[in-house]
Design an enzyme around this catalytic site. Structure first.
Site, PDB file in Angstrom:
ATOM      1  N   SER A  15     -20.668   6.233 -48.988  1.00 33.58           N
ATOM      2  CA  SER A  15     -21.739   5.266 -49.274  1.00 33.58           C
ATOM      3  C   SER A  15     -21.296   4.182 -50.248  1.00 33.58           C
ATOM      4  CB  SER A  15     -22.970   5.979 -49.836  1.00 33.58           C
ATOM      5  OG  SER A  15     -22.612   6.740 -50.974  1.00 33.58           O
ATOM      6  N   ASP A 191     -27.911   4.368 -59.828  1.00 32.14           N
ATOM      7  CA  ASP A 191     -28.688   5.611 -59.785  1.00 32.14           C
ATOM      8  C   ASP A 191     -27.897   6.808 -60.313  1.00 32.14           C
ATOM      9  OD1 ASP A 191     -26.808   5.963 -57.860  1.00 32.14           O
ATOM     10  OD2 ASP A 191     -28.176   6.064 -56.171  1.00 32.14           O
ATOM     11  N   HIS A 194     -24.150   5.704 -57.409  1.00 32.14           N
ATOM     12  CA  HIS A 194     -23.760   4.471 -56.706  1.00 32.14           C
ATOM     13  C   HIS A 194     -23.610   3.314 -57.684  1.00 32.14           C
ATOM     14  CE1 HIS A 194     -25.770   6.957 -53.557  1.00 32.14           C
ATOM     15  NE2 HIS A 194     -24.658   6.617 -52.926  1.00 32.14           N
TER      16      HIS A 194
END
Lengths: 251, 251
Positions: A15, A191, A194
């Site tokens: 991600s 967060d 990330h």
């Protein structure tokens, strides 16, 4: 070089790579920097780890006999670890030793002359996972441990040394920038896991620095890389066609 | 579908397209929206106009016999006019009638069954040039005239009607948003000619709206477009390989 194909930068990862198209993300910054020279292909897969990356890369890396037709990968970033470092028994967990073997395997797919995917013109950069800030991360179904991710970042450096591949050690740059406290990493993280644009800026800078130092022929401001089509004010206005011939970006 | 190739969105145009990789640019916003589904290829060439676009597109569009190997263009934006509208005798100037013919030619390259570049699965969107704010633009070597660019924006709509291609009429949306005054356009323009992120947001929204209305099968939130590789929480953890098979984005 066929048709719509140009040479590319391929970003392989999880991600952290997938979200790189955000404003200020490293994919966006690289695409902007290399426009008219190299395309950026984002091959980031949220949630993936290196066990799963191998079958994926067997399908997204070009085999030798295919390389003539498809975009040539001039630069490849490999950036895993953020999910591999999830603690067992979570399904994303990959033990640290196997994580290292998997990274070596991905590199050898490209670098080994005996590999079906051998691509000697592909330059590789490994990227470490960033530090996690567990005080900021709230997803109980997918926990992380600060010291574990740190150990996986160290593992990337060990693989880089073994495989002679440069490493963008963003774990250390971010942790240093955070005053070497876990909580301070919030400055770079959206967060706890990330990156925000501050964090991506460090990734982009690390890649840019490695290119200048190790792969200077891929510096878009250097003399070895040119626009695929000439600047407009060099077009022959009387007879434009012959001046508008597609060129290789890399001289 | 070979190797590292995925299907793509191709953005063809001038500097307004080239600069689309900026933060908040329409290329960045599209790449972020379509990540894991379609790659975005930016084929924007600063300073170019439609006379020059034709020989370029003859080299960056795939001929029918090549289309099997290279990325399939699922969506193509064509966005010229900002330079064509430069007044004669500036070298970028293309007379309005020839500008229309050139746009038709580019469209017919893709849409005509007799064209070497015929690609029936490529959906096209035309984009109008934005209004210029001559009170903001200061490049005497490349002047612009408000009413002229307006007439070229009208020309795009005429071509769209003739060729049955949807038009993102961002000229009108921006001018309306500017309170229908030239000076008001500064809200959307960085320098009187190029767009800032407010302007690009309108371009992105116009493309998104046309996709939903005219090409709903390309809506990334719709049921016809899927991730090329499955979401991580659908991977078969016991036997990941068979679940990690590359798929076409478009069902």
């Amino acid at each position: 070089m066929a048709a719509n194909v140009q040479d590319v930068i391929m970003l392989v990862g999880d991600s952290l790579t997938q979200f790189g198209w955000a404003q200020g993300g490293f994919a966006q910054l690289l695409a902007d920097r290399y426009v008219r020279k190299l395309d950026v292909l984002n091959r980031g897969f949220s949630g993936y780890q290196t066990d799963w990356a191998i079958p994926v890369c067997e399908q997204i890396f070009a085999k030798q006999h295919e390389q003539h037709h498809v975009p040539k990968v001039k630069l490849l970033t490999i950036w895993f670890g953020a999910n591999d470092a999830a603690p067992a028994p979570f399904p994303q967990h990959v033990p640290r030793d196997r994580y290292k073997e998997n990274l070596s395997h991905l590199i050898q797919m490209v670098k080994s002359p005996t590999s079906a995917y051998y691509s000697p013109e592909t330059r590789i950069i490994l990227i470490t996972p960033p530090p996690v800030n567990t005080t900021q991360w709230i997803m109980p179904t997918s926990p992380r441990v600060f010291e574990t991710t740190k150990a996986y970042a160290e593992a990337v450096k060990e693989v880089g040394e073994k495989e002679k591949v440069p490493v963008a050690d963003i774990w250390t740059t971010i942790f240093d920038g955070a005053g070497r406290t876990e909580e301070g990493c919030a400055k770079y993280l959206s967060d706890g896991l990330h990156l925000n644009s501050n964090g991506y800026s460090i990734v982009f800078q690390a890649i840019t620095d490695i290119v200048e130092r190790v792969y200077p022929e891929l510096n878009p401001e250097g003399v070895k890389l040119q626009d695929v089509f000439i600047p407009w004010d060099e077009v022959n206005v009387q007879n434009p066609g012959p001046s508008l011939v597609k060129r290789n970006a890399e001289l």
